[in-house]
Design a protein around this motif. Sequence first.
Motif, PDB file in Angstrom:
ATOM      1  N   LEU A   1       0.849  -1.187   0.000  1.00 54.40           N
ATOM      2  CA  LEU A   1       0.000   0.000   0.000  1.00 54.40           C
ATOM      3  C   LEU A   1       0.886   1.239   0.000  1.00 54.40           C
ATOM      4  O   LEU A   1       2.089   1.154   0.286  1.00 54.40           O
ATOM      5  CB  LEU A   1      -0.898   0.001   1.245  1.00 54.40           C
ATOM      6  CG  LEU A   1      -1.805  -1.209   1.429  1.00 54.40           C
ATOM      7  CD1 LEU A   1      -2.477  -1.158   2.797  1.00 54.40           C
ATOM      8  CD2 LEU A   1      -2.841  -1.273   0.319  1.00 54.40           C
ATOM      9  N   PRO A   2       0.320   2.406  -0.278  1.00 54.58           N
ATOM     10  CA  PRO A   2       1.122   3.638  -0.208  1.00 54.58           C
ATOM     11  C   PRO A   2       1.597   3.930   1.215  1.00 54.58           C
ATOM     12  O   PRO A   2       1.083   3.371   2.187  1.00 54.58           O
ATOM     13  CB  PRO A   2       0.136   4.725  -0.675  1.00 54.58           C
ATOM     14  CG  PRO A   2      -0.983   4.017  -1.371  1.00 54.58           C
ATOM     15  CD  PRO A   2      -1.041   2.646  -0.769  1.00 54.58           C
ATOM     16  N   ASP A   3       2.553   4.820   1.309  1.00 54.58           N
ATOM     17  CA  ASP A   3       3.040   5.346   2.589  1.00 54.58           C
ATOM     18  C   ASP A   3       3.697   4.300   3.484  1.00 54.58           C
ATOM     19  O   ASP A   3       3.595   4.363   4.708  1.00 54.58           O
ATOM     20  CB  ASP A   3       1.921   6.055   3.351  1.00 54.58           C
ATOM     21  CG  ASP A   3       1.334   7.219   2.580  1.00 54.58           C
ATOM     22  OD1 ASP A   3       2.110   7.924   1.897  1.00 54.58           O
ATOM     23  OD2 ASP A   3       0.114   7.422   2.640  1.00 54.58           O
ATOM     24  N   GLY A   4       4.379   3.305   2.888  1.00 54.12           N
ATOM     25  CA  GLY A   4       5.111   2.326   3.686  1.00 54.12           C
ATOM     26  C   GLY A   4       4.242   1.328   4.417  1.00 54.12           C
ATOM     27  O   GLY A   4       4.661   0.770   5.429  1.00 54.12           O
ATOM     28  N   LEU A   5       3.045   1.091   3.919  1.00 51.66           N
ATOM     29  CA  LEU A   5       2.131   0.142   4.556  1.00 51.66           C
ATOM     30  C   LEU A   5       1.933  -1.069   3.662  1.00 51.66           C
ATOM     31  O   LEU A   5       2.222  -1.048   2.470  1.00 51.66           O
ATOM     32  CB  LEU A   5       0.783   0.809   4.841  1.00 51.66           C
ATOM     33  CG  LEU A   5       0.824   2.007   5.775  1.00 51.66           C
ATOM     34  CD1 LEU A   5      -0.541   2.669   5.834  1.00 51.66           C
ATOM     35  CD2 LEU A   5       1.282   1.583   7.167  1.00 51.66           C
ATOM     36  N   ALA A   6       1.426  -2.144   4.260  1.00 50.65           N
ATOM     37  CA  ALA A   6       1.122  -3.358   3.508  1.00 50.65           C
ATOM     38  C   ALA A   6      -0.038  -4.089   4.160  1.00 50.65           C
ATOM     39  O   ALA A   6      -0.275  -3.945   5.358  1.00 50.65           O
ATOM     40  CB  ALA A   6       2.345  -4.273   3.469  1.00 50.65           C
ATOM     41  N   LEU A   7      -0.734  -4.865   3.340  1.00 52.83           N
ATOM     42  CA  LEU A   7      -1.709  -5.812   3.874  1.00 52.83           C
ATOM     43  C   LEU A   7      -0.999  -7.142   4.009  1.00 52.83           C
ATOM     44  O   LEU A   7      -0.277  -7.572   3.101  1.00 52.83           O
ATOM     45  CB  LEU A   7      -2.905  -5.964   2.928  1.00 52.83           C
ATOM     46  CG  LEU A   7      -3.877  -4.814   2.883  1.00 52.83           C
ATOM     47  CD1 LEU A   7      -5.004  -5.114   1.898  1.00 52.83           C
ATOM     48  CD2 LEU A   7      -4.464  -4.527   4.251  1.00 52.83           C
ATOM     49  N   VAL A   8      -1.190  -7.780   5.152  1.00 52.09           N
ATOM     50  CA  VAL A   8      -0.569  -9.078   5.395  1.00 52.09           C
ATOM     51  C   VAL A   8      -1.631 -10.077   5.800  1.00 52.09           C
ATOM     52  O   VAL A   8      -2.677  -9.715   6.332  1.00 52.09           O
ATOM     53  CB  VAL A   8       0.517  -8.999   6.498  1.00 52.09           C
ATOM     54  CG1 VAL A   8       1.639  -8.059   6.081  1.00 52.09           C
ATOM     55  CG2 VAL A   8      -0.066  -8.581   7.840  1.00 52.09           C
ATOM     56  N   GLU A   9      -1.351 -11.349   5.520  1.00 50.41           N
ATOM     57  CA  GLU A   9      -2.246 -12.414   5.947  1.00 50.41           C
ATOM     58  C   GLU A   9      -1.827 -12.836   7.350  1.00 50.41           C
ATOM     59  O   GLU A   9      -0.824 -13.517   7.544  1.00 50.41           O
ATOM     60  CB  GLU A   9      -2.183 -13.593   4.989  1.00 50.41           C
ATOM     61  CG  GLU A   9      -3.197 -14.653   5.313  1.00 50.41           C
ATOM     62  CD  GLU A   9      -3.275 -15.754   4.285  1.00 50.41           C
ATOM     63  OE1 GLU A   9      -3.757 -16.833   4.655  1.00 50.41           O
ATOM     64  OE2 GLU A   9      -2.855 -15.550   3.138  1.00 50.41           O
ATOM     65  N   ALA A  10      -2.611 -12.393   8.336  1.00 52.37           N
ATOM     66  CA  ALA A  10      -2.298 -12.665   9.733  1.00 52.37           C
ATOM     67  C   ALA A  10      -2.753 -14.064  10.142  1.00 52.37           C
ATOM     68  O   ALA A  10      -2.170 -14.675  11.026  1.00 52.37           O
ATOM     69  CB  ALA A  10      -2.963 -11.625  10.627  1.00 52.37           C
ATOM     70  N   ALA A  11      -3.789 -14.551   9.507  1.00 49.86           N
ATOM     71  CA  ALA A  11      -4.339 -15.887   9.723  1.00 49.86           C
ATOM     72  C   ALA A  11      -5.128 -16.212   8.467  1.00 49.86           C
ATOM     73  O   ALA A  11      -5.482 -15.303   7.714  1.00 49.86           O
ATOM     74  CB  ALA A  11      -5.233 -15.913  10.955  1.00 49.86           C
ATOM     75  N   PRO A  12      -5.422 -17.476   8.226  1.00 49.58           N
ATOM     76  CA  PRO A  12      -6.202 -17.796   7.027  1.00 49.58           C
ATOM     77  C   PRO A  12      -7.501 -16.981   6.970  1.00 49.58           C
ATOM     78  O   PRO A  12      -8.301 -16.995   7.900  1.00 49.58           O
ATOM     79  CB  PRO A  12      -6.486 -19.286   7.175  1.00 49.58           C
ATOM     80  CG  PRO A  12      -5.348 -19.793   8.011  1.00 49.58           C
ATOM     81  CD  PRO A  12      -5.037 -18.663   8.968  1.00 49.58           C
ATOM     82  N   GLY A  13      -7.628 -16.191   5.904  1.00 46.30           N
ATOM     83  CA  GLY A  13      -8.823 -15.388   5.718  1.00 46.30           C
ATOM     84  C   GLY A  13      -8.866 -14.084   6.494  1.00 46.30           C
ATOM     85  O   GLY A  13      -9.841 -13.359   6.445  1.00 46.30           O
ATOM     86  N   ARG A  14      -7.794 -13.771   7.243  1.00 49.75           N
ATOM     87  CA  ARG A  14      -7.773 -12.533   8.037  1.00 49.75           C
ATOM     88  C   ARG A  14      -6.560 -11.697   7.657  1.00 49.75           C
ATOM     89  O   ARG A  14      -5.420 -12.113   7.841  1.00 49.75           O
ATOM     90  CB  ARG A  14      -7.719 -12.865   9.523  1.00 49.75           C
ATOM     91  CG  ARG A  14      -7.973 -11.623  10.386  1.00 49.75           C
ATOM     92  CD  ARG A  14      -7.990 -11.947  11.869  1.00 49.75           C
ATOM     93  NE  ARG A  14      -6.815 -11.292  12.432  1.00 49.75           N
ATOM     94  CZ  ARG A  14      -5.952 -11.858  13.257  1.00 49.75           C
ATOM     95  NH1 ARG A  14      -6.118 -13.099  13.630  1.00 49.75           N
ATOM     96  NH2 ARG A  14      -4.929 -11.190  13.715  1.00 49.75           N
ATOM     97  N   THR A  15      -6.820 -10.499   7.128  1.00 52.45           N
ATOM     98  CA  THR A  15      -5.731  -9.610   6.762  1.00 52.45           C
ATOM     99  C   THR A  15      -5.650  -8.450   7.743  1.00 52.45           C
ATOM    100  O   THR A  15      -6.635  -8.086   8.376  1.00 52.45           O
ATOM    101  CB  THR A  15      -5.913  -9.050   5.331  1.00 52.45           C
ATOM    102  OG1 THR A  15      -7.144  -8.353   5.262  1.00 52.45           O
ATOM    103  CG2 THR A  15      -5.878 -10.150   4.296  1.00 52.45           C
ATOM    104  N   GLU A  16      -4.454  -7.910   7.853  1.00 53.47           N
ATOM    105  CA  GLU A  16      -4.208  -6.746   8.705  1.00 53.47           C
ATOM    106  C   GLU A  16      -3.306  -5.783   7.954  1.00 53.47           C
ATOM    107  O   GLU A  16      -2.522  -6.189   7.099  1.00 53.47           O
ATOM    108  CB  GLU A  16      -3.529  -7.154  10.010  1.00 53.47           C
ATOM    109  CG  GLU A  16      -4.409  -7.948  10.938  1.00 53.47           C
ATOM    110  CD  GLU A  16      -3.723  -8.247  12.269  1.00 53.47           C
ATOM    111  OE1 GLU A  16      -2.718  -7.584  12.606  1.00 53.47           O
ATOM    112  OE2 GLU A  16      -4.198  -9.158  12.944  1.00 53.47           O
ATOM    113  N   GLU A  17      -3.405  -4.521   8.294  1.00 52.63           N
ATOM    114  CA  GLU A  17      -2.526  -3.502   7.732  1.00 52.63           C
ATOM    115  C   GLU A  17      -1.379  -3.273   8.707  1.00 52.63           C
ATOM    116  O   GLU A  17      -1.607  -3.075   9.899  1.00 52.63           O
ATOM    117  CB  GLU A  17      -3.315  -2.209   7.532  1.00 52.63           C
ATOM    118  CG  GLU A  17      -2.566  -1.157   6.775  1.00 52.63           C
ATOM    119  CD  GLU A  17      -3.433   0.053   6.491  1.00 52.63           C
ATOM    120  OE1 GLU A  17      -3.125   1.117   7.060  1.00 52.63           O
ATOM    121  OE2 GLU A  17      -4.408  -0.079   5.725  1.00 52.63           O
ATOM    122  N   VAL A  18      -0.154  -3.341   8.190  1.00 57.71           N
ATOM    123  CA  VAL A  18       1.026  -3.114   9.027  1.00 57.71           C
ATOM    124  C   VAL A  18       1.980  -2.178   8.298  1.00 57.71           C
ATOM    125  O   VAL A  18       1.893  -2.001   7.078  1.00 57.71           O
ATOM    126  CB  VAL A  18       1.764  -4.435   9.378  1.00 57.71           C
ATOM    127  CG1 VAL A  18       0.857  -5.398  10.114  1.00 57.71           C
ATOM    128  CG2 VAL A  18       2.341  -5.094   8.140  1.00 57.71           C
TER     129      VAL A  18
END
Length: 71
Positions: A26-43
């Motif tokens: 994502l912009p501004d040094g962010l990313a979506l990650v798969e934290a668990a199956p079917g659950r994403t988080e922005e870090v």
Amino acid sequence: MTPECAGPECVTCSDAAVPVRVSRLLPDGLALVEAAPGRTEEVSVALVDAGVGDVVLVHAGEAIAVVPDES
């Protein structure tokens, strides 16, 4: 005054970093990650050179290392 933990981002409760896979940058040094199956988080990935598909270690919402690919 005792700090309260509001969730897994509480830096006073755990020194553990969690391995997660980057699914989208994502912009501004962010990313979506798969934290668990079917659950994403922005870090934040501002401190590491990570790309889509990389596994990163995340602590308190910040990627602190890219896990080397051993294949």
